[in-house]
Motif scaffolding. Structure first.
Motif, PDB file in Angstrom:
ATOM      1  N   VAL B 394      -2.581  38.920  -0.999  1.00  0.00           N
ATOM      2  CA  VAL B 394      -1.751  37.940  -0.315  1.00  0.00           C
ATOM      3  C   VAL B 394      -1.969  38.083   1.194  1.00  0.00           C
ATOM      4  O   VAL B 394      -2.517  39.087   1.661  1.00  0.00           O
ATOM      5  N   MET B 406       9.836  38.039   8.087  1.00  0.00           N
ATOM      6  CA  MET B 406       9.921  38.638   6.762  1.00  0.00           C
ATOM      7  C   MET B 406      10.346  37.552   5.786  1.00  0.00           C
ATOM      8  O   MET B 406      11.205  36.727   6.100  1.00  0.00           O
ATOM      9  N   LYS B 407       9.756  37.570   4.587  1.00  0.00           N
ATOM     10  CA  LYS B 407      10.146  36.629   3.534  1.00  0.00           C
ATOM     11  C   LYS B 407      11.215  37.301   2.681  1.00  0.00           C
ATOM     12  O   LYS B 407      10.995  38.373   2.144  1.00  0.00           O
ATOM     13  N   LEU B 408      12.390  36.655   2.596  1.00  0.00           N
ATOM     14  CA  LEU B 408      13.535  37.285   1.915  1.00  0.00           C
ATOM     15  C   LEU B 408      13.835  36.614   0.584  1.00  0.00           C
ATOM     16  O   LEU B 408      14.988  36.403   0.233  1.00  0.00           O
ATOM     17  N   THR B 409      12.787  36.236  -0.149  1.00  0.00           N
ATOM     18  CA  THR B 409      12.974  35.538  -1.411  1.00  0.00           C
ATOM     19  C   THR B 409      13.866  36.323  -2.367  1.00  0.00           C
ATOM     20  O   THR B 409      14.016  37.543  -2.242  1.00  0.00           O
ATOM     21  N   GLU B 410      14.445  35.603  -3.356  1.00  0.00           N
ATOM     22  CA  GLU B 410      15.277  36.260  -4.376  1.00  0.00           C
ATOM     23  C   GLU B 410      14.439  37.106  -5.335  1.00  0.00           C
ATOM     24  O   GLU B 410      14.963  37.879  -6.117  1.00  0.00           O
ATOM     25  N   ASP B 411      13.121  36.917  -5.317  1.00  0.00           N
ATOM     26  CA  ASP B 411      12.221  37.716  -6.161  1.00  0.00           C
ATOM     27  C   ASP B 411      11.806  38.946  -5.348  1.00  0.00           C
ATOM     28  O   ASP B 411      10.997  38.856  -4.433  1.00  0.00           O
ATOM     29  N   LYS B 414       8.302  39.775  -4.289  1.00  0.00           N
ATOM     30  CA  LYS B 414       7.584  38.906  -3.363  1.00  0.00           C
ATOM     31  C   LYS B 414       8.102  39.027  -1.930  1.00  0.00           C
ATOM     32  O   LYS B 414       7.691  38.273  -1.062  1.00  0.00           O
TER      33      LYS B 414
END
Lengths: 509, 509
Positions: B394, B406-411, B414
C-alpha cells in the motif's frame, strides 16, 4: 505477414523475449540444414482453468502485432552471439538477421472464442527455425490473456448481467505490462472497464475512477480553496459557496439522522466539497476513511444535497472495507429516508460501489437478489487469478515436411496428437445451446469451422468482447457451471485416431 | 531528479500507467489550490508473503527509471482530457503538461534489503498532485518485484547454496514484462539465472538453455545433414563423421546396458547428433521424449562418447517428466558404470538438470542430501507465486505541509501510522544475526539507517543479489524459517506511539 514498424510491439514484445533454448535449437536446425523445412506447431492447453469446463481464447491481437514486427536487430543478433559458443559459424548470425515472419501462417480461434482442452488456439506454420523461435513469445502472449479473459468471464457469470464490474488490479499485477494485459482481457472476458488509464489510451478499454482515502486524509478542513463557489448546473443564476451550503445541509441531515453536527469529520467534508467543485456533474464519495455511518454518509449527503440545490446530481458512493453487503443495505435505507425527507427522489437510486479484495465467493454474496450494490471493483483476484495463476498452454510440433510428429513420452499426460488438425464445433439441431453431437465423426458439412485466416480484418476489442458473451450464451448450462461442470467432450475423428494408433505402433519413427 | 529520455522506461511504464482516480484526485487537488503542497507518502506491506517472516525489497531500479522519465506528453494529456469532464478548466491540463519529478525525493530501502511489515520500502515526498499520481505505478513496480525476489529467496533457502536454480517461467508470466520482471528479480532473490534472453540482454541476467522435445521429435533419423563431420577439439587431426561414430558407440553402450541396439529411437539420436554438431563443447541431452532408460540414456551416451573420442566433454542431461529424483539416481548409476566400463571418468559427474512444475515441496525433495540432481529449472511456481500471487503493498499519505496524517477507518487492519518515519535495524552486540533489541526506543546511534538517498550511485543487479544473500545470512534462523517462523518484531518509538495516541484522541482532525 510483412514486418512493419510498430513501436508498441517492439517495446512490449521484442524478438529476444524468448527462452534461450529456442536460439540454441535454431542453431541446431541451421547446422543440420533444416532451418527452412516446413513445420507446423499447435498451441493448446490440456485442462480448463479454475476447475471449470471452458476457457476463452485471447491474446491473438498481441500475437499478430508481435509477428508483424518480428525481426532481429543488430543488437539482438550481437547479444545472441555473446551467449552462443564463440566458434559458432558467423553465417548463422547472417541468417538470423534476415529472419522475419513473412513465411509464417497462423490459423487461430477467433479472439474471444470458447476454447477446450486439446483444441488448438493457434496453429503456426512456416520455416522450422522461425516457428520454433516463436514458441515462447506466443505462449507468453496467449496464456495469460486467455487465463484472465476466462477468469473475468467466470466473475461475470457469478455477478450476473446487471452488476457493473470494474477491474482495478494494476497495482497487484506482474509489472506494467501484466497490468495492461489484465485490464485489456478482463474487459474482453466481460468486465465493464478498468481503472487503468493506459488500457484506455492504448486499447480503448472504458476507464473509471474517483478518489482514494489519501485525498480525504489530506484535508483537515482548515484549507481555504481559491474559489469555493460553483455556478448552477443550468448556467443561470449567481455562483454559490458550496462549502457554506454543505454546512447548512449538514445541520438538516444530522438532525434527521439523529447525529451530532460535530460528529462528521470536517476534513472529510472539505475533501468532498473539493471533489464536488472539480466534478460537480460526477460527484462521488468514498465513505469509509473515518466512520461510515457517523461521518462518511452525512458528509456525503450534505455535499450531494448542496449540489442538488444547484441542479447537479451526485452519481455514487464507494465502500472499501467492512461488510460491504450489509453496509450497502444500510446506506440505501438512509438514502431512501433522506430522499423522502427532503423530496430528492434522485438520491434514492444513487450508485453504490464496493471494493476490498473481492473474490468469487464474496462476489456471489454481493450479487445476491436483494443486494443494493451496483458496482463492484475487483483487483487482486481478477489480475492474479489466485485459484490458478497460469493456464499452462503448450506449443507442440505436429508436423515437419508434411509428416506428422508426435511426442511418445512415458508420461501419458504429456503425449501429443500428431498432424495438423481442423477443429469443428457441433451444434444441436435447434441451433441453440452448444452441446456434443452423439457422433463426432461428421465432416465439415454441419459443423462450424472454428478458425480464421490471419489476413481477415481484425475485430475491435469491444467486438471480441461481444463475441465472447455470445459464445458463452450458447454454451449449455452443464458446461458453464463453475463448480464441477460436465466436461465439454472433444472427440477425435476416426482418421486422427488411426494416425495416433499407427504412430504408437511404429514408436513414432 | 531530472526527467531524461529513456526509451525503455517510456515503453515499460508510461505516465498513464496509473489508476484513473489518481488523475481525478489531481484535478481535485488542483481545483482546491493544493497541487503544490508538500506531501509525503510511504509504500509498505502489512504482512510478509508466503507465511514467512521476511521479504526482500526490490523494484527500486525500475522506480528510478520510471521517475526520471516521468512526463505527460501531449497525447497523454489529450487522453486525460477525453475522460475527464468536458467542462474541466483548460488551465489544469496546462499544469499537467509541466509536471515532472524534479521536485520529488525518494528515500528507499536499498535494493535487495530485508523488509518487514509496516516499514516503508519507499518514502516519496514532493508536490501533493505529483506524488499522488505516482501511487499506482510505484506499487506496480515494487510489489511484484519484491514478491518474486522473496519467493526466489525462499526457493534458494530450500535448495541450499549448491544446487543451481534457473528461472524458466517466461511462458507462464503475465505477458512480456511480467516475464522480464520475474527473470530479473528471481535472479536478485538468489537464482543463478534465467532462460529469458531478453532479461540477459536488458538486465544482464545470466541466461541458459539447451533443447526442447520439439527439436527431438522433428528428427526422424532419415535426415542427411549437409556436413556430418566434426574436427577434434584440439584442432589437430582429420574431421570425423559424428553420426557414424555415434552408431558405433551405440553398439557398445547397448551391449553394456543389455539393450537391443534397435531400441533407442533413431530420430532422437539424430537430434542429439545434430545438437552436438552445433554445440560440440556444450552438448546436452533431453532424455524423456521417448523412453528415458531404453532410448534417451543410451542415445545420449553414444553421442557423448563419440564426442569424447574427439576430445569434447558433454556437459549435461535434462529430465522433464516422471519421478525426477529417482530417475536422477538411476541415471547417475548408469553414468558411473559406463564411465568405469569405457574409462571415461569425466562422464561420471555430468550435470543432471530437472524441470517439470517444481514447487517448494518437490524442490525440498530434489535438494535432499543424497540427491544426484545438480540443476533445477523452475517456471510456474517462481513466476506466478501460486501460494500468494500478490504482496499487497500500500502507499499511504503520512504528512501534508509537514503535518502528520492518518487514516482512522473502522477497520483496524487498514489504519495507518502518521508522519514521516525513520526505520532502524538493531544489531545484536556480537554484530551477528539480526534480532530485535530488548529496547527498540534507542536513537540513531547504535542502529543502522536502512534507507539511502536516491542520488547515490545505484548498485548493479549482481551487487544487489549479493547484498540480498548477505542480508539473509544475517537474519536469525527463527525468522528465516519458511513455515511458522517467529515474526520479526517491528517496534514503534515512544514518540511515534504518542503521536498515534494524540491523533486517535482528536479523531485525526
Amino acid at each position: 505477414m510483412a514486418a512493419e514498424r510498430d513501436p508498441e510491439a517492439l517495446a512490449a514484445a521484442r524478438p529476444l523475449l524468448t527462452d534461450l533454448y529456442q536460439a540454441t535449437m535454431a542453431l541446431g536446425y541451421w547446422r543440420a540444414g533444416r532451418a527452412r523445412e516446413q513445420a507446423e506447431f499447435e498451441l493448446f492447453f490440456r485442462g480448463c482453468p479454475f476447475g471449470g469446463a471452458f476457457a476463452l481464447a485471447a491474446g491473438l491481437r498481441d500475437c499478430v502485432r508481435f509477428l508483424r514486427a518480428f525481426r532481429l536487430r543488430d543488437a539482438d543478433v550481437q547479444f545472441l552471439a555473446s551467449v552462443l559458443p564463440p566458434d559458432t559459424d558467423p553465417a548463422f548470425f547472417e541468417y538470423l538477421r534476415a529472419v522475419d515472419c513473412s513465411d509464417v501462417t497462423v490459423r487461430a480461434l477467433p479472439e474471444g472464442s470458447l476454447a477446450f482442452p486439446g483444441v488448438p488456439l493457434l496453429q503456426v506454420g512456416g520455416p522450422l527455425l522461425v516457428v520454433q523461435l516463436l514458441e515462447t513469445p506466443l505462449l507468453c502472449l496467449v496464456g495469460y490473456a486467455s487465463l484472465i479473459a476466462t477468469n473475468a468471464a467466470r466473475l461475470r457469470l457469478i455477478a450476473g448481467p446487471e452488476k457493473r464490474l470494474w477491474e482495478m488490479g494494476l497495482r497487484r499485477a506482474q509489472g506494467p505490462d501484466g497490468g495492461l494485459t489484465a485490464s485489456t482481457y478482463s474487459y474482453l472476458g466481460g468486465f465493464d472497464g478498468s481503472s487503468n488509464v493506459l488500457a484506455g489510451q492504448l486499447r480503448g478499454v472504458p476507464v473509471a475512477g474517483t478518489l482514494a482515502h489519501s485525498f480525504i486524509t489530506s484535508f483537515l478542513g482548515t484549507e481555504v480553496p481559491p474559489d469555493p463557489t460553483l455556478a448552477p448546473a443550468a448556467g443561470q443564476g449567481p455562483r454559490v459557496d458550496l462549502a457554506a451550503r454543505a454546512e447548512a445541509w449538514l445541520d438538516r441531515v444530522c438532525a434527521h439522522l439523529g447525529l451530532g453536527v460535530r460528529e462528521p469529520h470536517r476534513g472529510e467534508r472539505a475533501a468532498f466539497v473539493a471533489y464536488a467543485l472539480a466534478f460537480p456533474r460526477a460527484f462521488q464519495g468514498l465513505l469509509d476513511t473515518y466512520s461510515v455511518q457517523r461521518s462518511g454518509v452525512p458528509n456525503f449527503l450534505a455535499v450531494a444535497l448542496a449540489l442538488g440545490e444547484l441542479g447537479y446530481r451526485a452519481v455514487g458512493v464507494r465502500l472499501d472495507s467492512g461488510d460491504l453487503l450489509q453496509q450497502a443495505q444500510e446506506i440505501r435505507r438512509v438514502f431512501r429516508t433522506v430522499s423522502a425527507q427532503f423530496q430528492t427522489p434522485w438520491l434514492e437510486s444513487i450508485s453504490i460501489a464496493v471494493s476490498n479484495n473481492i473474490g468469487e465467493e464474496e462476489l456471489a454474496r454481493l450479487a445476491q437478489e436483494d443486494s443494493e450494490v451496483n458496482v463492484i471493483g475487483i483487483g487482486t483476484s481478477v489480475v492474479t487469478c489466485p485459484r490458478q495463476p497460469s493456464l499452462g498452454c503448450v506449443y507442440k510440433l505436429v508436423s515437419v515436411g508434411g509428416q506428422p510428429r508426435m511426442k511418445l513420452t512415458e508420461d501419458p499426460g504429456k503425449q501429443t496428437l500428431p498432424g495438423s488438425k481442423a477443429a469443428f464445433r457441433l451444434l444441436r439441431a435447434d441451433g441453440g445451446a452448444l452441446a456434443p453431437d452423439p457422433d463426432p465423426d461428421c465432416g465439415p458439412g454441419p459443423g462450424l469451422p472454428s478458425s480464421l485466416q490471419l489476413c481477415e480484418p481484425f475485430p475491435s476489442l469491444a467486438e471480441s468482447r461481444a463475441f465472447a458473451q455470445l459464445s458463452l450464451s450458447h454454451l449449455s448450462p452443464e458446461h458453464k457451471r463453475l463448480e464441477q461442470p460436465a466436461p465439454y467432450p472433444v472427440a477425435l475423428s476416426d482418421k486422427l485416431r488411426a494416425l495416433v494408433a499407427s504412430l504408437l505402433a511404429r514408436g513414432s519413427s
